[in-house]
Design a protein around this motif. Structure first.
Motif, PDB file in Angstrom:
ATOM      1  N   SER A 182       0.813  -1.222   0.000  1.00 39.67           N
ATOM      2  CA  SER A 182       0.000   0.000   0.000  1.00 39.67           C
ATOM      3  C   SER A 182       0.842   1.266   0.000  1.00 39.67           C
ATOM      4  O   SER A 182       0.337   2.349  -0.323  1.00 39.67           O
ATOM      5  CB  SER A 182      -0.926   0.018   1.228  1.00 39.67           C
ATOM      6  OG  SER A 182      -1.800  -1.087   1.235  1.00 39.67           O
ATOM      7  N   LYS A 215       2.927   3.980  -1.296  1.00 37.26           N
ATOM      8  CA  LYS A 215       3.222   4.489  -2.643  1.00 37.26           C
ATOM      9  C   LYS A 215       3.757   5.917  -2.597  1.00 37.26           C
ATOM     10  O   LYS A 215       3.444   6.688  -1.680  1.00 37.26           O
ATOM     11  CB  LYS A 215       1.972   4.431  -3.509  1.00 37.26           C
ATOM     12  CG  LYS A 215       1.481   3.008  -3.756  1.00 37.26           C
ATOM     13  CD  LYS A 215       0.279   2.971  -4.698  1.00 37.26           C
ATOM     14  CE  LYS A 215      -0.164   1.532  -4.966  1.00 37.26           C
ATOM     15  NZ  LYS A 215      -1.314   1.475  -5.886  1.00 37.26           N
ATOM     16  N   ASN A 216       4.560   6.227  -3.590  1.00 40.42           N
ATOM     17  CA  ASN A 216       5.070   7.580  -3.762  1.00 40.42           C
ATOM     18  C   ASN A 216       3.981   8.457  -4.361  1.00 40.42           C
ATOM     19  O   ASN A 216       2.959   7.963  -4.853  1.00 40.42           O
ATOM     20  CB  ASN A 216       6.290   7.552  -4.688  1.00 40.42           C
ATOM     21  CG  ASN A 216       7.450   6.780  -4.081  1.00 40.42           C
ATOM     22  OD1 ASN A 216       7.864   7.061  -2.963  1.00 40.42           O
ATOM     23  ND2 ASN A 216       7.967   5.798  -4.827  1.00 40.42           N
ATOM     24  N   PRO A 217       4.172   9.794  -4.332  1.00 42.71           N
ATOM     25  CA  PRO A 217       3.165  10.692  -4.912  1.00 42.71           C
ATOM     26  C   PRO A 217       2.835  10.391  -6.375  1.00 42.71           C
ATOM     27  O   PRO A 217       1.715  10.650  -6.821  1.00 42.71           O
ATOM     28  CB  PRO A 217       3.828  12.079  -4.782  1.00 42.71           C
ATOM     29  CG  PRO A 217       4.720  11.944  -3.580  1.00 42.71           C
ATOM     30  CD  PRO A 217       5.255  10.547  -3.656  1.00 42.71           C
ATOM     31  N   ASN A 218       3.793   9.810  -7.113  1.00 39.62           N
ATOM     32  CA  ASN A 218       3.515   9.506  -8.533  1.00 39.62           C
ATOM     33  C   ASN A 218       2.850   8.154  -8.734  1.00 39.62           C
ATOM     34  O   ASN A 218       2.659   7.705  -9.869  1.00 39.62           O
ATOM     35  CB  ASN A 218       4.817   9.579  -9.344  1.00 39.62           C
ATOM     36  CG  ASN A 218       5.837   8.532  -8.889  1.00 39.62           C
ATOM     37  OD1 ASN A 218       5.575   7.731  -8.005  1.00 39.62           O
ATOM     38  ND2 ASN A 218       7.013   8.556  -9.511  1.00 39.62           N
ATOM     39  N   GLY A 219       2.522   7.475  -7.615  1.00 39.67           N
ATOM     40  CA  GLY A 219       1.803   6.207  -7.713  1.00 39.67           C
ATOM     41  C   GLY A 219       2.676   4.973  -7.710  1.00 39.67           C
ATOM     42  O   GLY A 219       2.161   3.853  -7.654  1.00 39.67           O
ATOM     43  N   THR A 220       3.991   5.129  -7.784  1.00 40.16           N
ATOM     44  CA  THR A 220       4.879   3.972  -7.758  1.00 40.16           C
ATOM     45  C   THR A 220       5.057   3.478  -6.322  1.00 40.16           C
ATOM     46  O   THR A 220       4.890   4.235  -5.363  1.00 40.16           O
ATOM     47  CB  THR A 220       6.260   4.321  -8.342  1.00 40.16           C
ATOM     48  OG1 THR A 220       6.831   5.396  -7.565  1.00 40.16           O
ATOM     49  CG2 THR A 220       6.126   4.760  -9.797  1.00 40.16           C
ATOM     50  N   LYS A 268       6.791   2.414  -2.914  1.00 38.23           N
ATOM     51  CA  LYS A 268       7.959   2.926  -2.199  1.00 38.23           C
ATOM     52  C   LYS A 268       9.047   1.866  -2.052  1.00 38.23           C
ATOM     53  O   LYS A 268      10.231   2.184  -1.957  1.00 38.23           O
ATOM     54  CB  LYS A 268       7.551   3.436  -0.813  1.00 38.23           C
ATOM     55  CG  LYS A 268       6.790   4.745  -0.831  1.00 38.23           C
ATOM     56  CD  LYS A 268       6.581   5.278   0.578  1.00 38.23           C
ATOM     57  CE  LYS A 268       5.911   6.651   0.548  1.00 38.23           C
ATOM     58  NZ  LYS A 268       5.730   7.209   1.906  1.00 38.23           N
TER      59      LYS A 268
END
Length: 393
Positions: free
Chosen positions: A170, A172-177, A179
């Motif tokens: 669950s 995720k980075n701000p770009n959706g990738t 972590k």
């Protein structure tokens, strides 16, 4: 001294213990929510289910005069617990017996003599290559287990159970990738599986051993447990175990006498001047002998005596807090500390409510220990279990 030394084969894996600097901070921040108070409360039913199986096994041998290898029983139970609480895998590990492949291989790794492990820090020779290959084969096995568990969860999707897999998938980075990379997720899985069951089973085993050898302390602890349970029949077990002051003292003394993590290390990242004549050069590994700290007679009078009273009152307040380091200290202290303590307390409360640990003719005194990756019994830890018929809740 911010990182662990990495001159070990298993350090190639990306478990939290071996990660360094920004990678460590990033992964630690992702994993920390696994052990919040709310998450720990959700783990209690799983611990209780595994304890119920353990209690059923104890019922079958109590008062028979038969000796049991309590170390193997606790190892199976704690493996079952970590699979359930951290990975959502419900597996009847305790009924499979000691031939469980994961437990066998993990014990082979953990039990390797420390001298062989630390020899891997010197330049490799053909001898070290052989040692390395043995470690590497086991690491590949654990990695495969971790990848299979991760693959199944990815196929199922996030469950909402908030276990370690849900949390990692669950995050995720701000770009959706994501972590964490897949290798990092596998690394955490390996670390949790190994550390999450082996250290706890060692602590439970040594608790049983010291209580069997000190019946007066066991009777006092059982009296406290019974009194608190009878006075609070409706209190959740998660809260009840925190009311048991003497249990806290007993556990601390067990971890002082026999800390599973008996040594830790740091890598010096820049020259550090100790005094006018001594400097620790950058890159040097520094080892902290936790077992020696725990047996230092200047801090612990009569250090070989099992005495839970060391952990309350003036005796506790007079010691430097870093004299007692069963889970390490500082930013890199054991991330699973709260879970481990909760599991140990709940298990001992459940067992000691109905049973007593007893010495049997085969019980070793003193118990021979192996200093491998963890401190653990050399041979089977043989004890007897007696049912206490007068206790009724």
């Amino acid at each position: 001294f911010t990182n662990h030394h990495r001159h070990f084969p298993i350090a190639k894996e990306k478990g939290l213990f071996w990660l360094q600097d920004d990678d460590w901070k990033r992964v630690r921040s992702v994993l920390s929510p696994t052990f919040t108070t709310g998450k720990l409360k959700l783990m209690v039913p799983a611990i209780e289910r595994s304890n119920k199986t353990l209690m059923s096994k104890l019922q079958g041998i109590a008062d028979t005069g038969k000796s049991i290898d309590i170390y193997s029983w606790f190892s199976l139970m704690t493996l079952e617990v970590i699979l359930s609480t951290s990975f959502g895998v419900e597996s009847p590990v305790q009924t499979e017996g000691i031939c469980n492949e994961f437990m066998v291989k993990s014990r082979e790794v953990i039990k390797q003599p420390a001298v062989l492990i630390y020899m891997l820090m010197v330049p490799l020779t053909k001898l070290w290559d052989r040692i390395y290959l043995k470690f590497e084969s086991h690491c590949k096995f654990f990695a495969e287990v971790g990848r299979n568990i991760l693959k199944i969860r990815k196929e199922e999707g996030i469950r909402g159970t908030k276990d370690i897999l849900d949390i990692m998938l669950s995050a995720k980075n701000p770009n959706g990738t994501l972590k964490l990379t897949e290798d990092e997720m596998v690394g955490q899985s390996i670390a949790f599986l190994l550390a999450g069951h082996e250290t706890s089973s060692n602590a439970l085993t040594m608790s049983a051993y010291f209580l069997a050898l000190n019946q007066d302390i066991q009777d006092r602890l059982r009296s406290e447990i019974l009194t608190v349970r009878q006075a609070n029949p409706d209190k959740p077990l998660y809260e009840l175990v925190n009311d048991l002051e003497y249990l806290e003292c007993v556990l601390c003394e067990v971890l002082r006498m026999s800390p599973p993590a008996y040594v830790t290390d740091r890598s010096c990242n820049k020259d550090y001047k100790l005094n006018e004549t001594s400097t620790i050069p950058a890159g040097m590994a520094v080892f902290i002998a936790i077992h020696a700290l725990h047996h230092d007679p200047s801090a612990w009078p009569d250090p070989e005596k099992f005495d839970p009273e060391r952990f309350r009152g003036s005796a506790k307040l007079s010691r430097h807090p870093f004299q007692f380091l069963p889970f390490g200290e500082g930013p890199r202290f054991c991330i699973g500390k709260r879970f481990a303590i909760l599991e140990l307390k709940i298990t001992l409360v459940d067992v000691l409510t109905k049973y007593k640990f007893m010495r049997c003719p085969e019980t070793e005194v003193p118990l021979k220990m192996v200093a491998g990756m963890n401190l653990m019994p050399e041979m089977a830890s043989l004890l007897e279990s007696n049912r206490v018929l007068e206790i009724q809740l």
